[in-house]
Design a protein around this motif. Structure first.
Motif, PDB file in Angstrom:
ATOM      1  N   ALA A  52       0.828  -1.202   0.000  1.00  0.00           N
ATOM      2  CA  ALA A  52       0.000   0.000   0.000  1.00  0.00           C
ATOM      3  C   ALA A  52       0.868   1.260   0.000  1.00  0.00           C
ATOM      4  CB  ALA A  52      -0.933  -0.009   1.204  1.00  0.00           C
ATOM      5  N   GLN A  53       1.970   1.199   0.743  1.00  0.00           N
ATOM      6  CA  GLN A  53       2.875   2.343   0.781  1.00  0.00           C
ATOM      7  C   GLN A  53       3.526   2.568  -0.583  1.00  0.00           C
ATOM      8  OE1 GLN A  53       6.244   1.869   3.404  1.00  0.00           O
ATOM      9  NE2 GLN A  53       6.444   4.072   3.714  1.00  0.00           N
ATOM     10  N   ILE A  54       3.921   1.477  -1.237  1.00  0.00           N
ATOM     11  CA  ILE A  54       4.516   1.590  -2.569  1.00  0.00           C
ATOM     12  C   ILE A  54       3.500   2.166  -3.560  1.00  0.00           C
ATOM     13  CG2 ILE A  54       5.408   0.262  -4.520  1.00  0.00           C
ATOM     14  CD1 ILE A  54       6.719  -1.615  -2.546  1.00  0.00           C
ATOM     15  N   ASP A  55       2.246   1.659  -3.513  1.00  0.00           N
ATOM     16  CA  ASP A  55       1.209   2.156  -4.409  1.00  0.00           C
ATOM     17  C   ASP A  55       0.964   3.647  -4.198  1.00  0.00           C
ATOM     18  OD1 ASP A  55       0.980  -0.417  -5.351  1.00  0.00           O
ATOM     19  OD2 ASP A  55      -0.800  -0.902  -4.164  1.00  0.00           O
ATOM     20  N   ALA A  56       0.936   4.075  -2.942  1.00  0.00           N
ATOM     21  CA  ALA A  56       0.710   5.490  -2.651  1.00  0.00           C
ATOM     22  C   ALA A  56       1.849   6.348  -3.190  1.00  0.00           C
ATOM     23  CB  ALA A  56       0.554   5.687  -1.143  1.00  0.00           C
ATOM     24  N   GLN A  57       3.082   5.857  -3.052  1.00  0.00           N
ATOM     25  CA  GLN A  57       4.234   6.603  -3.565  1.00  0.00           C
ATOM     26  C   GLN A  57       4.181   6.708  -5.087  1.00  0.00           C
ATOM     27  OE1 GLN A  57       7.521   4.402  -1.923  1.00  0.00           O
ATOM     28  NE2 GLN A  57       7.481   5.510   0.025  1.00  0.00           N
ATOM     29  N   GLN A  58       3.802   5.602  -5.742  1.00  0.00           N
ATOM     30  CA  GLN A  58       3.719   5.622  -7.197  1.00  0.00           C
ATOM     31  C   GLN A  58       2.626   6.566  -7.675  1.00  0.00           C
ATOM     32  OE1 GLN A  58       3.220   1.462  -8.128  1.00  0.00           O
ATOM     33  NE2 GLN A  58       5.423   1.075  -8.193  1.00  0.00           N
ATOM     34  N   GLN A  59       1.508   6.588  -6.971  1.00  0.00           N
ATOM     35  CA  GLN A  59       0.430   7.502  -7.336  1.00  0.00           C
ATOM     36  C   GLN A  59       0.871   8.951  -7.167  1.00  0.00           C
ATOM     37  OE1 GLN A  59      -2.964   6.383  -5.014  1.00  0.00           O
ATOM     38  NE2 GLN A  59      -3.244   4.416  -6.043  1.00  0.00           N
ATOM     39  N   GLN A  60       1.618   9.215  -6.111  1.00  0.00           N
ATOM     40  CA  GLN A  60       2.104  10.575  -5.884  1.00  0.00           C
ATOM     41  C   GLN A  60       3.088  11.003  -6.978  1.00  0.00           C
ATOM     42  OE1 GLN A  60       4.106  11.094  -2.147  1.00  0.00           O
ATOM     43  NE2 GLN A  60       4.157  13.312  -2.308  1.00  0.00           N
ATOM     44  N   ILE A  61       3.960  10.078  -7.378  1.00  0.00           N
ATOM     45  CA  ILE A  61       4.915  10.381  -8.442  1.00  0.00           C
ATOM     46  C   ILE A  61       4.189  10.638  -9.753  1.00  0.00           C
ATOM     47  CG2 ILE A  61       6.776   9.400  -9.843  1.00  0.00           C
ATOM     48  CD1 ILE A  61       7.729   7.925  -7.347  1.00  0.00           C
ATOM     49  N   ALA A  62       3.177   9.802 -10.047  1.00  0.00           N
ATOM     50  CA  ALA A  62       2.416   9.983 -11.280  1.00  0.00           C
ATOM     51  C   ALA A  62       1.681  11.321 -11.281  1.00  0.00           C
ATOM     52  CB  ALA A  62       1.427   8.827 -11.449  1.00  0.00           C
ATOM     53  N   ALA A  63       1.124  11.705 -10.127  1.00  0.00           N
ATOM     54  CA  ALA A  63       0.410  12.972 -10.040  1.00  0.00           C
ATOM     55  C   ALA A  63       1.358  14.148 -10.241  1.00  0.00           C
ATOM     56  CB  ALA A  63      -0.301  13.078  -8.695  1.00  0.00           C
ATOM     57  N   GLN A  64       2.552  14.063  -9.675  1.00  0.00           N
ATOM     58  CA  GLN A  64       3.530  15.137  -9.844  1.00  0.00           C
ATOM     59  C   GLN A  64       3.982  15.245 -11.290  1.00  0.00           C
ATOM     60  OE1 GLN A  64       6.548  14.056  -7.018  1.00  0.00           O
ATOM     61  NE2 GLN A  64       5.490  15.017  -5.288  1.00  0.00           N
ATOM     62  N   ALA A  65       4.164  14.078 -11.934  1.00  0.00           N
ATOM     63  CA  ALA A  65       4.577  14.093 -13.336  1.00  0.00           C
ATOM     64  C   ALA A  65       3.496  14.707 -14.211  1.00  0.00           C
ATOM     65  CB  ALA A  65       4.897  12.675 -13.797  1.00  0.00           C
ATOM     66  N   ALA A  66       2.218  14.390 -13.939  1.00  0.00           N
ATOM     67  CA  ALA A  66       1.125  14.948 -14.725  1.00  0.00           C
ATOM     68  C   ALA A  66       1.020  16.459 -14.546  1.00  0.00           C
ATOM     69  CB  ALA A  66      -0.187  14.273 -14.323  1.00  0.00           C
ATOM     70  N   ALA A  67       1.310  16.922 -13.335  1.00  0.00           N
ATOM     71  CA  ALA A  67       1.200  18.353 -13.068  1.00  0.00           C
ATOM     72  C   ALA A  67       2.270  19.157 -13.785  1.00  0.00           C
ATOM     73  CB  ALA A  67       1.283  18.606 -11.561  1.00  0.00           C
ATOM     74  N   THR A  68       3.413  18.536 -14.045  1.00  0.00           N
ATOM     75  CA  THR A  68       4.512  19.271 -14.691  1.00  0.00           C
ATOM     76  C   THR A  68       4.422  19.239 -16.205  1.00  0.00           C
ATOM     77  OG1 THR A  68       5.891  17.272 -14.594  1.00  0.00           O
ATOM     78  CG2 THR A  68       6.075  18.838 -12.772  1.00  0.00           C
ATOM     79  N   GLN A  69       3.576  18.356 -16.743  1.00  0.00           N
ATOM     80  CA  GLN A  69       3.437  18.289 -18.199  1.00  0.00           C
ATOM     81  C   GLN A  69       2.598  19.460 -18.703  1.00  0.00           C
ATOM     82  OE1 GLN A  69       1.782  14.474 -19.050  1.00  0.00           O
ATOM     83  NE2 GLN A  69       3.712  13.378 -18.780  1.00  0.00           N
ATOM     84  N   THR A  70       3.015  20.063 -19.818  1.00  0.00           N
ATOM     85  CA  THR A  70       2.248  21.157 -20.425  1.00  0.00           C
ATOM     86  C   THR A  70       1.379  20.612 -21.539  1.00  0.00           C
ATOM     87  OG1 THR A  70       4.053  21.586 -21.964  1.00  0.00           O
ATOM     88  CG2 THR A  70       4.027  22.846 -19.896  1.00  0.00           C
ATOM     89  N   GLY A  71       0.226  21.216 -21.736  1.00  0.00           N
ATOM     90  CA  GLY A  71      -0.679  20.779 -22.787  1.00  0.00           C
ATOM     91  C   GLY A  71      -0.183  21.210 -24.157  1.00  0.00           C
ATOM     92  N   PRO A  72      -0.832  20.794 -25.242  1.00  0.00           N
ATOM     93  CA  PRO A  72      -0.413  21.173 -26.610  1.00  0.00           C
ATOM     94  C   PRO A  72      -0.530  22.684 -26.822  1.00  0.00           C
ATOM     95  CG  PRO A  72      -2.575  20.114 -26.616  1.00  0.00           C
ATOM     96  CD  PRO A  72      -2.019  19.941 -25.242  1.00  0.00           C
ATOM     97  N   GLN A  73       0.502  23.259 -27.427  1.00  0.00           N
ATOM     98  CA  GLN A  73       0.520  24.701 -27.656  1.00  0.00           C
ATOM     99  C   GLN A  73      -0.481  25.092 -28.757  1.00  0.00           C
ATOM    100  OE1 GLN A  73       4.473  25.956 -28.478  1.00  0.00           O
ATOM    101  NE2 GLN A  73       5.204  25.543 -26.403  1.00  0.00           N
ATOM    102  N   SER A  74      -1.076  26.276 -28.594  1.00  0.00           N
ATOM    103  CA  SER A  74      -2.046  26.769 -29.580  1.00  0.00           C
ATOM    104  C   SER A  74      -1.331  27.162 -30.869  1.00  0.00           C
ATOM    105  CB  SER A  74      -2.795  27.976 -29.006  1.00  0.00           C
ATOM    106  OG  SER A  74      -3.609  28.549 -30.000  1.00  0.00           O
ATOM    107  N   ALA A  75      -1.970  26.904 -31.991  1.00  0.00           N
ATOM    108  CA  ALA A  75      -1.379  27.278 -33.282  1.00  0.00           C
ATOM    109  C   ALA A  75      -1.405  28.785 -33.489  1.00  0.00           C
ATOM    110  CB  ALA A  75      -2.135  26.583 -34.427  1.00  0.00           C
ATOM    111  N   VAL A  76      -2.294  29.497 -32.757  1.00  0.00           N
ATOM    112  CA  VAL A  76      -2.402  30.947 -32.883  1.00  0.00           C
ATOM    113  C   VAL A  76      -1.458  31.595 -31.890  1.00  0.00           C
ATOM    114  CG1 VAL A  76      -3.937  32.949 -32.750  1.00  0.00           C
ATOM    115  CG2 VAL A  76      -4.792  30.719 -33.574  1.00  0.00           C
ATOM    116  N   PRO A  77      -0.543  32.444 -32.338  1.00  0.00           N
ATOM    117  CA  PRO A  77       0.389  33.086 -31.407  1.00  0.00           C
ATOM    118  C   PRO A  77      -0.376  33.914 -30.387  1.00  0.00           C
ATOM    119  CG  PRO A  77       1.075  33.402 -33.685  1.00  0.00           C
ATOM    120  CD  PRO A  77      -0.300  32.842 -33.722  1.00  0.00           C
ATOM    121  N   PRO A  78       0.108  33.976 -29.175  1.00  0.00           N
ATOM    122  CA  PRO A  78      -0.580  34.798 -28.173  1.00  0.00           C
ATOM    123  C   PRO A  78      -0.513  36.272 -28.536  1.00  0.00           C
ATOM    124  CG  PRO A  78       1.566  34.073 -27.370  1.00  0.00           C
ATOM    125  CD  PRO A  78       1.320  33.338 -28.643  1.00  0.00           C
TER     126      PRO A  78
END
Length: 279
Positions: A232-258
């Motif tokens: 259970a501790q390992i699963d919780a750590q893996q879930q936390q790592i996955a959540a942190q990785a998802a938070a740092t990923q950026t979505g696809p950039q818009s084709a229209v310049p800001p």
């Protein structure tokens, strides 16, 4: 308690004063999973010289008091009333050490392979004293029911090491507690000696290197509980790592310049700061 019939060599195995005055050195610390383990009272230290026992010598008698003992494979020991079992695990989930937490401090019993001739504890104690002093501890050699004991005063805790040589094994108990808890005559030391006097060592017949720790084997029910908690501790750590990785990923950039902010831009006439007269 077991009423073991002592052999003629027992007095040599459990020497009472096995060190010289020159050996007196004078004075110059888990990630754990905790599980309550309630057993019978081990009594006081009035019969401390009765054990520890070799499994082959008391196996028949031990079967009658199995429910009052904690079987850890290489060591079988009583647990004081109110004591709490603490299991120290390796990163892969293998039990590495077992501690008994009491109201006065913590007790750790471990067994090691030894040669047929007695005397390993004497050598181990000398090496241990040197190591402790090198780490800044104040160390004294004292005489206990089984011979030499080490009292070490460290920055984090007071420690008492009690060792006994047996047939092809050596057992060591460490009593750790706050300042004064490991002094001779304290409740923690009395409990330590009472437990050691009722401890049984199961050496086995496999050839092992000298000083090799004898394996710790947990009761099945406890092992399953700890394995589940560890997973259970390992699963919780893996879930936390996955959540942190998802938070740092950026979505696809818009084709229209800001859209650029309104205001002066850098051009042939100079920078924005220059156009504002600020440079």
């Amino acid at each position: 308690m077991f009423g073991k019939k002592r052999k003629s060599s027992d007095d040599d195995r459990y020497p009472a004063d096995d060190y010289d005055e020159a050996d007196d050195y004078g004075y110059d610390e888990f990630d754990t999973d905790e599980t309550p383990y309630v057993t019978a009272d081990v009594g006081d230290a009035s019969a401390v010289k009765s054990g520890p026992y070799d499994f082959d010598e008391v196996a028949d008698l031990l079967a009658k008091v199995t429910e009052q003992r904690l079987d850890l494979g290489s060591v079988i020991l009583p647990v004081p009333q109110g004591g709490q079992l603490q299991v120290e695990m390796t990163p892969d989930g293998t039990p590495q050490a077992v501690h008994l937490a009491t109201e006065h401090g913590r007790l750790t019993v471990a067994a090691y392979a030894a040669p047929k001739s007695a005397g390993q504890w004497r050598t181990v104690a000398a090496d241990l004293a040197d190591s402790l002093r090198n780490d800044g501890a104040r160390v004294a050699v004292e005489t206990g029911p089984w011979g030499r004991e080490l009292l070490a005063i460290t920055e984090g805790a007071d420690l008492r090491f009690i060792g006994v040589d047996g047939p092809r094994w050596m057992v060591r108990l460490v009593a750790a507690g706050p300042s004064g808890a490991s002094n001779d005559g304290s409740p923690l030391v009395a409990a330590a000696r009472a437990i050691l006097s009722e401890t049984v060592i199961r050496r086995g017949d496999d050839p092992l290197p000298v000083r090799e720790p004898l394996p710790v084997v947990l009761p099945q029910e406890l092992a399953e509980q700890l394995a589940a908690a560890h997973q259970a501790q390992i699963d919780a750590q893996q879930q936390q790592i996955a959540a942190q990785a998802a938070a740092t990923q950026t979505g696809p950039q818009s084709a229209v310049p800001p859209r650029m902010p309104e205001g002066p831009r850098r051009g042939a006439d100079g920078s924005a700061m220059q156009q504002l007269g600020l440079n």
